[in-house]
Design a protein around this motif. Structure first.
Motif, PDB file in Angstrom:
ATOM      1  N   PRO A  34       6.085  -5.809  65.931  1.00 41.03           N
ATOM      2  CA  PRO A  34       6.557  -4.658  65.869  1.00 41.03           C
ATOM      3  C   PRO A  34       6.397  -4.689  67.387  1.00 41.03           C
ATOM      4  O   PRO A  34       7.141  -3.465  68.206  1.00 41.03           O
ATOM      5  CB  PRO A  34       5.558  -3.546  65.462  1.00 41.03           C
ATOM      6  N   ALA A  35       5.690  -4.977  68.622  1.00 39.58           N
ATOM      7  CA  ALA A  35       5.394  -4.752  69.894  1.00 39.58           C
ATOM      8  C   ALA A  35       5.834  -5.784  70.838  1.00 39.58           C
ATOM      9  O   ALA A  35       5.833  -6.277  71.735  1.00 39.58           O
ATOM     10  CB  ALA A  35       4.326  -4.402  69.865  1.00 39.58           C
ATOM     11  N   GLY A  36       7.312  -6.557  69.483  1.00 37.02           N
ATOM     12  CA  GLY A  36       7.612  -7.558  70.556  1.00 37.02           C
ATOM     13  C   GLY A  36       8.512  -7.603  71.588  1.00 37.02           C
ATOM     14  O   GLY A  36       8.636  -6.410  71.996  1.00 37.02           O
ATOM     15  N   PHE A  37       9.748  -8.749  71.058  1.00 41.02           N
ATOM     16  CA  PHE A  37      10.973  -8.596  72.158  1.00 41.02           C
ATOM     17  C   PHE A  37      11.426  -6.830  72.334  1.00 41.02           C
ATOM     18  O   PHE A  37      11.766  -5.883  71.278  1.00 41.02           O
ATOM     19  CB  PHE A  37      12.211  -9.215  71.847  1.00 41.02           C
ATOM     20  N   TYR A  38      11.956  -6.559  73.261  1.00 45.28           N
ATOM     21  CA  TYR A  38      12.521  -5.394  73.707  1.00 45.28           C
ATOM     22  C   TYR A  38      13.462  -5.369  74.696  1.00 45.28           C
ATOM     23  O   TYR A  38      13.469  -6.719  75.303  1.00 45.28           O
ATOM     24  CB  TYR A  38      11.583  -4.367  73.616  1.00 45.28           C
ATOM     25  N   ALA A  39      14.626  -4.371  75.136  1.00 48.02           N
ATOM     26  CA  ALA A  39      15.354  -4.658  76.430  1.00 48.02           C
ATOM     27  C   ALA A  39      14.774  -3.462  77.282  1.00 48.02           C
ATOM     28  O   ALA A  39      15.166  -3.201  76.780  1.00 48.02           O
ATOM     29  CB  ALA A  39      16.857  -4.123  75.721  1.00 48.02           C
ATOM     30  N   PRO A  40      14.465  -4.246  78.575  1.00 47.96           N
ATOM     31  CA  PRO A  40      13.642  -3.718  79.538  1.00 47.96           C
ATOM     32  C   PRO A  40      14.777  -2.600  80.256  1.00 47.96           C
ATOM     33  O   PRO A  40      15.561  -2.621  80.232  1.00 47.96           O
ATOM     34  CB  PRO A  40      12.999  -4.878  80.555  1.00 47.96           C
ATOM     35  N   ARG A  41      14.342  -1.020  80.249  1.00 50.58           N
ATOM     36  CA  ARG A  41      14.869  -0.133  81.028  1.00 50.58           C
ATOM     37  C   ARG A  41      14.240  -0.045  82.523  1.00 50.58           C
ATOM     38  O   ARG A  41      13.017   0.276  82.744  1.00 50.58           O
ATOM     39  CB  ARG A  41      14.789   0.863  80.486  1.00 50.58           C
ATOM     40  N   THR A  42      15.099   0.123  83.529  1.00 54.18           N
ATOM     41  CA  THR A  42      15.161   0.235  84.527  1.00 54.18           C
ATOM     42  C   THR A  42      15.572   1.210  84.985  1.00 54.18           C
ATOM     43  O   THR A  42      15.994   2.989  84.360  1.00 54.18           O
ATOM     44  CB  THR A  42      15.133  -0.780  85.493  1.00 54.18           C
ATOM     45  N   ARG A  43      15.538   2.088  86.437  1.00 54.58           N
ATOM     46  CA  ARG A  43      15.981   3.201  87.082  1.00 54.58           C
ATOM     47  C   ARG A  43      17.619   2.682  86.806  1.00 54.58           C
ATOM     48  O   ARG A  43      17.893   4.499  86.742  1.00 54.58           O
ATOM     49  CB  ARG A  43      15.473   3.653  88.700  1.00 54.58           C
ATOM     50  N   GLU A  44      18.298   2.187  86.587  1.00 60.00           N
ATOM     51  CA  GLU A  44      19.729   1.645  86.702  1.00 60.00           C
ATOM     52  C   GLU A  44      19.490   2.008  84.947  1.00 60.00           C
ATOM     53  O   GLU A  44      21.261   2.288  85.327  1.00 60.00           O
ATOM     54  CB  GLU A  44      19.689   0.387  87.455  1.00 60.00           C
ATOM     55  N   GLY A  45      18.912   1.830  83.983  1.00 63.08           N
ATOM     56  CA  GLY A  45      19.770   1.780  82.949  1.00 63.08           C
ATOM     57  C   GLY A  45      18.666   0.806  82.103  1.00 63.08           C
ATOM     58  O   GLY A  45      18.215   0.153  82.626  1.00 63.08           O
ATOM     59  N   GLU A  46      19.510   0.516  80.378  1.00 64.70           N
ATOM     60  CA  GLU A  46      18.657  -1.013  80.089  1.00 64.70           C
ATOM     61  C   GLU A  46      19.907  -1.589  80.260  1.00 64.70           C
ATOM     62  O   GLU A  46      20.801  -2.517  80.332  1.00 64.70           O
ATOM     63  CB  GLU A  46      19.480  -1.059  79.097  1.00 64.70           C
ATOM     64  N   MET A  47      18.294  -3.205  80.962  1.00 64.91           N
ATOM     65  CA  MET A  47      18.622  -4.443  80.738  1.00 64.91           C
ATOM     66  C   MET A  47      19.101  -4.810  79.993  1.00 64.91           C
ATOM     67  O   MET A  47      19.279  -5.023  78.622  1.00 64.91           O
ATOM     68  CB  MET A  47      18.204  -5.169  81.489  1.00 64.91           C
ATOM     69  N   HIS A  48      20.221  -6.022  79.344  1.00 65.17           N
ATOM     70  CA  HIS A  48      21.017  -6.702  78.757  1.00 65.17           C
ATOM     71  C   HIS A  48      20.033  -7.959  78.493  1.00 65.17           C
ATOM     72  O   HIS A  48      21.257  -9.598  78.681  1.00 65.17           O
ATOM     73  CB  HIS A  48      22.483  -6.930  78.708  1.00 65.17           C
ATOM     74  N   LEU A  49      18.996  -8.313  78.054  1.00 63.48           N
ATOM     75  CA  LEU A  49      18.441  -9.254  77.631  1.00 63.48           C
ATOM     76  C   LEU A  49      17.201  -8.673  76.955  1.00 63.48           C
ATOM     77  O   LEU A  49      16.573  -6.905  77.330  1.00 63.48           O
ATOM     78  CB  LEU A  49      17.799  -9.968  79.189  1.00 63.48           C
ATOM     79  N   GLN A  50      16.311  -9.331  76.552  1.00 59.60           N
ATOM     80  CA  GLN A  50      14.854  -9.290  75.612  1.00 59.60           C
ATOM     81  C   GLN A  50      14.105  -9.854  76.660  1.00 59.60           C
ATOM     82  O   GLN A  50      14.336 -11.624  76.333  1.00 59.60           O
ATOM     83  CB  GLN A  50      15.180  -9.598  74.319  1.00 59.60           C
ATOM     84  N   MET A  51      12.865  -8.723  76.133  1.00 57.17           N
ATOM     85  CA  MET A  51      12.316  -9.293  77.089  1.00 57.17           C
ATOM     86  C   MET A  51      10.317  -9.142  76.134  1.00 57.17           C
ATOM     87  O   MET A  51      10.574  -8.198  75.274  1.00 57.17           O
ATOM     88  CB  MET A  51      11.639  -9.546  78.407  1.00 57.17           C
ATOM     89  N   MET A  52       9.241  -9.457  76.966  1.00 57.91           N
ATOM     90  CA  MET A  52       8.001  -9.459  76.308  1.00 57.91           C
ATOM     91  C   MET A  52       6.615  -9.201  77.490  1.00 57.91           C
ATOM     92  O   MET A  52       7.478 -10.216  77.810  1.00 57.91           O
ATOM     93  CB  MET A  52       8.100 -10.174  75.100  1.00 57.91           C
ATOM     94  N   CYS A  53       5.919  -8.771  77.153  1.00 60.06           N
ATOM     95  CA  CYS A  53       5.098  -8.798  78.377  1.00 60.06           C
ATOM     96  C   CYS A  53       3.927  -9.218  77.366  1.00 60.06           C
ATOM     97  O   CYS A  53       3.857  -8.342  76.614  1.00 60.06           O
ATOM     98  CB  CYS A  53       4.928  -7.445  78.950  1.00 60.06           C
TER      99      CYS A  53
END
Length: 102
Positions: A34-53
């Motif tokens: 559930p708290a896995g990969f996500y598409a990061p959001r920046t001030r410019e909007g959602e990025m086109h990749l999946q990541m996880m911290c």
């Protein structure tokens, strides 16, 4: 193990295929949780990749680390698994042994 320059060590061959596959499996399991990969959001909007911290979430909007993913879904950042932490410690020990400045 090869010192490329002071403070930079190449640990080529130190991690076998089985260990590498283990990393892939750990990351996959974390990523589909559930708290896995996500598409990061920046001030410019959602990025086109999946990541996880792992451990702490980097919030690019506030430019701060935080315990929860407040700019994504408010889920807590997953902890760094012991298996990955042990790989880091072993790599740092091998690099320190090869290069005294590390």
């Amino acid at each position: 193990v090869r010192v490329i320059q002071e403070g930079l060590v190449l640990l080529k061959g130190k991690l076998g295929a089985e260990a590498q596959q283990g990393i892939v499996l750990i990351c996959r399991e974390l990523g589909i949780a559930p708290a896995g990969f996500y598409a990061p959001r920046t001030r410019e909007g959602e990025m086109h990749l999946q990541m996880m911290c792992l451990g702490s979430h980097w919030n690019p909007i506030t430019q701060r680390y935080e315990a929860t993913r407040s700019n994504v879904d408010n889920l807590p950042a997953p902890p760094l698994p012991d298996a990955l932490w042990n790989l880091v410690k072993n790599a740092a020990a091998a690099a320190s042994e090869a290069c005294s400045s590390i």
